[in-house]
Scaffold this motif. Structure first.
Motif, PDB file in Angstrom:
ATOM      1  N   ILE A  48       8.934  -1.082  -4.778  1.00 18.87           N
ATOM      2  CA  ILE A  48       9.418   0.523  -5.962  1.00 18.87           C
ATOM      3  C   ILE A  48       7.960   0.806  -6.779  1.00 18.87           C
ATOM      4  O   ILE A  48       7.567  -0.537  -7.014  1.00 18.87           O
ATOM      5  N   LEU A  49       7.393   1.927  -6.284  1.00 16.70           N
ATOM      6  CA  LEU A  49       6.560   2.017  -7.723  1.00 16.70           C
ATOM      7  C   LEU A  49       7.027   3.104  -8.119  1.00 16.70           C
ATOM      8  O   LEU A  49       7.741   4.085  -7.867  1.00 16.70           O
ATOM      9  N   THR A  50       6.590   2.947  -9.472  1.00 23.03           N
ATOM     10  CA  THR A  50       7.010   3.768 -10.055  1.00 23.03           C
ATOM     11  C   THR A  50       6.098   3.845 -11.847  1.00 23.03           C
ATOM     12  O   THR A  50       4.973   3.604 -11.257  1.00 23.03           O
ATOM     13  N   GLY A  51       6.216   4.793 -12.600  1.00 20.56           N
ATOM     14  CA  GLY A  51       5.003   5.452 -13.235  1.00 20.56           C
ATOM     15  C   GLY A  51       4.349   3.856 -14.138  1.00 20.56           C
ATOM     16  O   GLY A  51       3.131   4.090 -14.539  1.00 20.56           O
ATOM     17  N   GLU A  93      -2.619   7.689  -3.879  1.00 21.92           N
ATOM     18  CA  GLU A  93      -2.766   6.006  -3.904  1.00 21.92           C
ATOM     19  C   GLU A  93      -1.754   5.390  -4.093  1.00 21.92           C
ATOM     20  O   GLU A  93      -2.369   4.175  -3.586  1.00 21.92           O
ATOM     21  N   GLY A  94      -0.502   5.631  -4.429  1.00 21.33           N
ATOM     22  CA  GLY A  94       0.243   4.769  -4.331  1.00 21.33           C
ATOM     23  C   GLY A  94       0.773   4.733  -3.283  1.00 21.33           C
ATOM     24  O   GLY A  94       1.896   3.974  -1.637  1.00 21.33           O
ATOM     25  N   ILE A  95       0.790   6.187  -2.652  1.00 18.78           N
ATOM     26  CA  ILE A  95       1.220   5.829  -0.578  1.00 18.78           C
ATOM     27  C   ILE A  95       0.273   4.734   0.378  1.00 18.78           C
ATOM     28  O   ILE A  95       0.542   4.268   0.862  1.00 18.78           O
ATOM     29  N   TYR A  96      -1.010   5.625   0.243  1.00 15.27           N
ATOM     30  CA  TYR A  96      -1.865   4.596   0.148  1.00 15.27           C
ATOM     31  C   TYR A  96      -1.915   2.860   0.576  1.00 15.27           C
ATOM     32  O   TYR A  96      -1.849   1.965   1.899  1.00 15.27           O
ATOM     33  N   TYR A  97      -1.014   2.622  -1.137  1.00 13.05           N
ATOM     34  CA  TYR A  97      -1.271   1.428  -1.105  1.00 13.05           C
ATOM     35  C   TYR A  97       0.047   0.674   0.315  1.00 13.05           C
ATOM     36  O   TYR A  97       0.085  -0.519   0.221  1.00 13.05           O
ATOM     37  N   MET A 154      10.020   3.450  -2.419  1.00 13.28           N
ATOM     38  CA  MET A 154       9.915   4.013  -3.768  1.00 13.28           C
ATOM     39  C   MET A 154       8.383   4.171  -4.372  1.00 13.28           C
ATOM     40  O   MET A 154       8.196   3.228  -4.914  1.00 13.28           O
ATOM     41  N   TYR A 155       8.363   6.014  -4.289  1.00 13.53           N
ATOM     42  CA  TYR A 155       7.190   6.115  -5.149  1.00 13.53           C
ATOM     43  C   TYR A 155       7.492   7.077  -5.879  1.00 13.53           C
ATOM     44  O   TYR A 155       7.751   8.427  -5.838  1.00 13.53           O
TER      45      TYR A 155
END
Length: 204
Positions: A128-131, A142-146, A104-105
């Motif tokens: 899970i990546l959040t704000g 950036e979050g997707i690259y991570y 999740m992003y």
């Protein structure tokens, strides 16, 4: 291996009531006189809550950090009003059964984990990546690259699933594919009517 990176609000959950109540409380607290529920709802669907708050900060000279902090606090108070959208749990369970890795992003803040736990879907996600994770906001990739780097995801087999133009843009910027509930099909995006359509697209 196929991987799904999910958006949250408007894709898996319905937090419309909580968001609009939190925004109305924010407008009242900062004495903004132009509350128009329908116009504001249309704006955040097209853009985002973050962009709305940036716009209000610029128009009024209010601290953006204060606006965001107040809004996030008000929204968290209303997390109990958040509901799963139809087919959400079924779609997550289908992907899990098919061996599709799920992430999740989302721009939603630090309460995201608790919301997913309460709705019974947290266990479906590898990460899970959040704000609150510290990454640039969508459509910055950036979050997707991570996630792609950490889990060695193949861009040809990785899909960002969302419900807004912003979600198609972040997929495009990251060089992965897009599946979207509202945006028309294109060379980089597959439009679906319902999350159940994922079963047709990905059944082995």
């Amino acid at each position: 291996m196929t991987a799904f990176i999910w958006d949250l609000d408007g894709t898996l959950i319905d937090s419309y009531e909580a968001i609009m109540e939190a925004l109305e409380a924010t407008y009242r607290a900062f004495d903004f006189q132009d509350w128009d529920k329908e116009a504001i709802h249309a704006y955040i669907l097209k853009e985002s809550v973050g962009q709305l708050l940036e716009k209000k900060a610029g128009e009024t000279g209010t601290s953006l950090a204060q606006l965001k902090a107040f809004f996030n606090d008000e929204q968290t108070k209303r997390d109990d009003k958040i509901k799963l959208l139809p087919s959400s749990k079924e779609a997550l369970a289908f992907a899990d059964k098919e061996g599709i890795q799920q992430f999740m992003y989302t721009h939603k803040g630090a309460s995201t984990q608790a919301v997913l736990e309460n709705l019974g879907i947290k266990s479906y996600f590898t990460e899970i990546l959040t704000g609150a994770s510290g990454f640039e906001r969508k459509p910055h990739p950036e979050g997707i690259y991570y996630l792609m780097d950490k889990y060695k995801l193949n861009p040809h087999d990785t899909y960002y699933i969302g419900d807004r133009k912003l979600d198609v843009e972040v997929a495009k910027n990251a060089g992965i594919r897009s599946i979207n509930l509202t945006q028309e099909s294109s060379p980089i995006n597959q439009k679906i009517q319902d999350l159940r359509d994922l079963e047709t697209l990905f059944t082995k």
